[in-house]
Motif scaffolding. Structure first.
Motif, PDB file in Angstrom:
ATOM      1  N   VAL A  61       3.711  -0.444   9.492  1.00 46.70           N
ATOM      2  CA  VAL A  61       3.801  -1.068   8.169  1.00 46.70           C
ATOM      3  C   VAL A  61       4.137  -2.542   8.347  1.00 46.70           C
ATOM      4  O   VAL A  61       5.119  -2.885   9.013  1.00 46.70           O
ATOM      5  CB  VAL A  61       4.869  -0.388   7.291  1.00 46.70           C
ATOM      6  N   VAL A  62       3.323  -3.402   7.746  1.00 42.98           N
ATOM      7  CA  VAL A  62       3.622  -4.833   7.677  1.00 42.98           C
ATOM      8  C   VAL A  62       3.467  -5.240   6.216  1.00 42.98           C
ATOM      9  O   VAL A  62       2.345  -5.346   5.718  1.00 42.98           O
ATOM     10  CB  VAL A  62       2.685  -5.674   8.576  1.00 42.98           C
ATOM     11  N   GLY A  63       4.575  -5.383   5.523  1.00 41.10           N
ATOM     12  CA  GLY A  63       4.543  -5.683   4.092  1.00 41.10           C
ATOM     13  C   GLY A  63       5.372  -4.680   3.320  1.00 41.10           C
ATOM     14  O   GLY A  63       6.522  -4.406   3.681  1.00 41.10           O
ATOM     15  N   GLU A  64       4.794  -4.106   2.255  1.00 41.69           N
ATOM     16  CA  GLU A  64       5.493  -3.134   1.427  1.00 41.69           C
ATOM     17  C   GLU A  64       4.686  -1.839   1.378  1.00 41.69           C
ATOM     18  O   GLU A  64       3.474  -1.873   1.177  1.00 41.69           O
ATOM     19  CB  GLU A  64       5.714  -3.664   0.012  1.00 41.69           C
ATOM     20  N   ALA A  65       5.385  -0.707   1.546  1.00 39.72           N
ATOM     21  CA  ALA A  65       4.672   0.570   1.571  1.00 39.72           C
ATOM     22  C   ALA A  65       5.534   1.668   0.969  1.00 39.72           C
ATOM     23  O   ALA A  65       6.767   1.651   1.084  1.00 39.72           O
ATOM     24  CB  ALA A  65       4.284   0.934   3.000  1.00 39.72           C
ATOM     25  N   HIS A  66       4.862   2.633   0.365  1.00 39.24           N
ATOM     26  CA  HIS A  66       5.513   3.836  -0.152  1.00 39.24           C
ATOM     27  C   HIS A  66       4.801   5.039   0.454  1.00 39.24           C
ATOM     28  O   HIS A  66       3.587   5.162   0.357  1.00 39.24           O
ATOM     29  CB  HIS A  66       5.447   3.892  -1.682  1.00 39.24           C
ATOM     30  N   ILE A  67       5.590   5.921   1.087  1.00 38.76           N
ATOM     31  CA  ILE A  67       5.054   7.140   1.670  1.00 38.76           C
ATOM     32  C   ILE A  67       5.464   8.306   0.776  1.00 38.76           C
ATOM     33  O   ILE A  67       6.660   8.534   0.552  1.00 38.76           O
ATOM     34  CB  ILE A  67       5.581   7.367   3.099  1.00 38.76           C
ATOM     35  N   GLY A  71       0.808  -1.211   0.000  1.00 43.82           N
ATOM     36  CA  GLY A  71       0.000   0.000   0.000  1.00 43.82           C
ATOM     37  C   GLY A  71       0.839   1.258   0.000  1.00 43.82           C
ATOM     38  O   GLY A  71       2.076   1.206  -0.049  1.00 43.82           O
ATOM     39  N   SER A  72       0.157   2.398   0.060  1.00 45.84           N
ATOM     40  CA  SER A  72       0.852   3.677   0.031  1.00 45.84           C
ATOM     41  C   SER A  72       0.039   4.701   0.811  1.00 45.84           C
ATOM     42  O   SER A  72      -1.138   4.493   1.113  1.00 45.84           O
ATOM     43  CB  SER A  72       1.061   4.161  -1.407  1.00 45.84           C
ATOM     44  N   SER A  73       0.706   5.830   1.106  1.00 46.52           N
ATOM     45  CA  SER A  73       0.034   6.907   1.829  1.00 46.52           C
ATOM     46  C   SER A  73       0.769   8.207   1.555  1.00 46.52           C
ATOM     47  O   SER A  73       1.967   8.203   1.241  1.00 46.52           O
ATOM     48  CB  SER A  73       0.031   6.619   3.333  1.00 46.52           C
ATOM     49  N   ASN A  74       0.063   9.300   1.668  1.00 46.02           N
ATOM     50  CA  ASN A  74       0.716  10.598   1.631  1.00 46.02           C
ATOM     51  C   ASN A  74       1.414  10.857   2.962  1.00 46.02           C
ATOM     52  O   ASN A  74       1.077  10.275   3.992  1.00 46.02           O
ATOM     53  CB  ASN A  74      -0.301  11.702   1.356  1.00 46.02           C
ATOM     54  N   GLY A  75       2.384  11.758   2.946  1.00 46.28           N
ATOM     55  CA  GLY A  75       3.069  12.125   4.167  1.00 46.28           C
ATOM     56  C   GLY A  75       2.182  12.988   5.056  1.00 46.28           C
ATOM     57  O   GLY A  75       1.006  13.198   4.786  1.00 46.28           O
ATOM     58  N   GLY A  76       2.772  13.483   6.135  1.00 42.08           N
ATOM     59  CA  GLY A  76       2.015  14.309   7.066  1.00 42.08           C
ATOM     60  C   GLY A  76       2.449  14.037   8.481  1.00 42.08           C
ATOM     61  O   GLY A  76       3.496  13.450   8.735  1.00 42.08           O
ATOM     62  N   SER A  77       1.635  14.478   9.430  1.00 41.82           N
ATOM     63  CA  SER A  77       1.918  14.313  10.847  1.00 41.82           C
ATOM     64  C   SER A  77       0.910  13.333  11.442  1.00 41.82           C
ATOM     65  O   SER A  77      -0.306  13.534  11.316  1.00 41.82           O
ATOM     66  CB  SER A  77       1.849  15.656  11.571  1.00 41.82           C
ATOM     67  N   SER A  97       7.989  -0.711  11.365  1.00 42.58           N
ATOM     68  CA  SER A  97       7.874  -1.346  10.055  1.00 42.58           C
ATOM     69  C   SER A  97       8.460  -2.752  10.100  1.00 42.58           C
ATOM     70  O   SER A  97       9.536  -2.972  10.677  1.00 42.58           O
ATOM     71  CB  SER A  97       8.601  -0.518   8.991  1.00 42.58           C
ATOM     72  N   MET A  98       7.736  -3.672   9.472  1.00 46.10           N
ATOM     73  CA  MET A  98       8.235  -5.031   9.269  1.00 46.10           C
ATOM     74  C   MET A  98       7.995  -5.372   7.808  1.00 46.10           C
ATOM     75  O   MET A  98       6.861  -5.625   7.397  1.00 46.10           O
ATOM     76  CB  MET A  98       7.533  -6.031  10.189  1.00 46.10           C
ATOM     77  N   GLY A  99       9.065  -5.323   7.011  1.00 42.30           N
ATOM     78  CA  GLY A  99       8.950  -5.545   5.578  1.00 42.30           C
ATOM     79  C   GLY A  99       9.815  -4.568   4.820  1.00 42.30           C
ATOM     80  O   GLY A  99      10.973  -4.359   5.163  1.00 42.30           O
ATOM     81  N   ASN A 100       9.238  -3.926   3.810  1.00 40.29           N
ATOM     82  CA  ASN A 100       9.958  -2.962   2.987  1.00 40.29           C
ATOM     83  C   ASN A 100       9.151  -1.668   2.895  1.00 40.29           C
ATOM     84  O   ASN A 100       7.933  -1.706   2.696  1.00 40.29           O
ATOM     85  CB  ASN A 100      10.185  -3.501   1.563  1.00 40.29           C
ATOM     86  N   PHE A 101       9.854  -0.527   3.027  1.00 36.77           N
ATOM     87  CA  PHE A 101       9.159   0.738   2.817  1.00 36.77           C
ATOM     88  C   PHE A 101      10.103   1.776   2.241  1.00 36.77           C
ATOM     89  O   PHE A 101      11.327   1.687   2.374  1.00 36.77           O
ATOM     90  CB  PHE A 101       8.507   1.247   4.112  1.00 36.77           C
ATOM     91  N   ASP A 102       9.490   2.784   1.614  1.00 42.25           N
ATOM     92  CA  ASP A 102      10.219   3.870   0.960  1.00 42.25           C
ATOM     93  C   ASP A 102       9.507   5.168   1.294  1.00 42.25           C
ATOM     94  O   ASP A 102       8.287   5.262   1.153  1.00 42.25           O
ATOM     95  CB  ASP A 102      10.245   3.616  -0.561  1.00 42.25           C
ATOM     96  N   VAL A 103      10.253   6.154   1.782  1.00 47.14           N
ATOM     97  CA  VAL A 103       9.692   7.460   2.110  1.00 47.14           C
ATOM     98  C   VAL A 103      10.283   8.503   1.165  1.00 47.14           C
ATOM     99  O   VAL A 103      11.497   8.683   1.128  1.00 47.14           O
ATOM    100  CB  VAL A 103       9.975   7.857   3.572  1.00 47.14           C
ATOM    101  N   SER A 104       9.438   9.181   0.412  1.00 51.43           N
ATOM    102  CA  SER A 104       9.888  10.223  -0.520  1.00 51.43           C
ATOM    103  C   SER A 104       9.992  11.556   0.226  1.00 51.43           C
ATOM    104  O   SER A 104       9.223  12.491  -0.004  1.00 51.43           O
ATOM    105  CB  SER A 104       8.924  10.334  -1.706  1.00 51.43           C
TER     106      SER A 104
END
Length: 224
Positions: free
Chosen positions: A27-33, A15-21, A44-51
């Motif tokens: 996160v459990v799995g793969e995520a892009h912020i 899944g993914s989400s916009n940034g913010g406060s 987080s448990m898995g893979n994630f990327d924060v832009s």
């Protein structure tokens, strides 16, 4: 006026989400912020990327991650692999795996590493404790107490197979108390300095005491 209530984010699977406060981010799995992220707790448990940059009071990562900015927090715990394009700053930084700080510095009150890292700038902490389970590199290291030892336990060594020697290299290491093993450095400065097995040091400058253990190589030494 009513205080703003921070939302929680929970991403399971892909899944993914916009940034913010936010309050809690999980996160459990793969995520892009998309965008900078600030939270009280990030797990987080898995893979994630924060832009963007990531700021969390409590940060815990198990798996792989990329932060395209700075990582800031009070307690930072890394189990796995983390790539940061900016700098990392925290009260406590605990590493069990691999860390790449590409853009700048790593600054903490305590830096505790069991693994391998590449810090392209300065590593600065009041207490630096490194066990080399993989290749460790920093341009400069400074602190109050600096201890570098080669791990006697091979729990994570398979992560680093084929990636280079399990040793530390730096241009400059400077602290009040310095103990080094399996370290290559151009200059080491300190009050009480011990150069141990597997070290190759160009110049040691000390103010109180210099000890040499085992097959340590010191090409030049000077008491200031």
């Amino acid at each position: 006026m009513h205080a703003t209530v921070k939302r929680n984010i929970s991403i399971t699977g892909n899944g993914s989400s916009n940034g913010g406060s936010f309050h809690n981010v999980r996160v459990v799995g793969e995520a892009h912020i998309f965008g900078p992220l600030e939270s009280d707790s990030f797990r987080s448990m898995g893979n994630f990327d924060v832009s963007g940059s990531l700021k969390a009071v409590h940060y815990r990562q198990v798996g792989e991650a990329a932060v395209r900015g700075d990582l800031m927090g009070s307690e930072i715990s890394i189990l796995g692999q983390l790539h940061i394009t900016g700098s990392i700053r925290g009260r406590s930084v605990k590493l069990r795996g691999q860390l790449d700080v590409q853009g700048g510095e790593c600054e903490a009150l305590r830096f505790d590493a069991r693994g391998g890292f590449h810090i392209h700038g300065l590593l600065h902490a009041g207490e630096v404790d490194i066990r080399t389970w993989g290749p460790c590199r920093a341009k400069e290291i400074s602190g109050g107490r600096i201890v570098v030892r080669q791990s006697k336990w091979g729990g994570l060594k398979q992560l680093f197979s084929g990636q280079g020697a399990m040793s530390l290299s730096a241009e400059l290491i400077e602290g009040d108390y310095v103990y080094l093993e399996n370290t290559t450095a151009d200059i080491v400065r300190g009050a009480n300095v011990t150069i141990g097995p597997g070290c190759r040091i160009g110049l040691v400058e000390y103010t109180k005491q210099l000890r040499r253990i085992g097959n340590a190589h010191i090409y030049e030494e000077a008491r200031r």
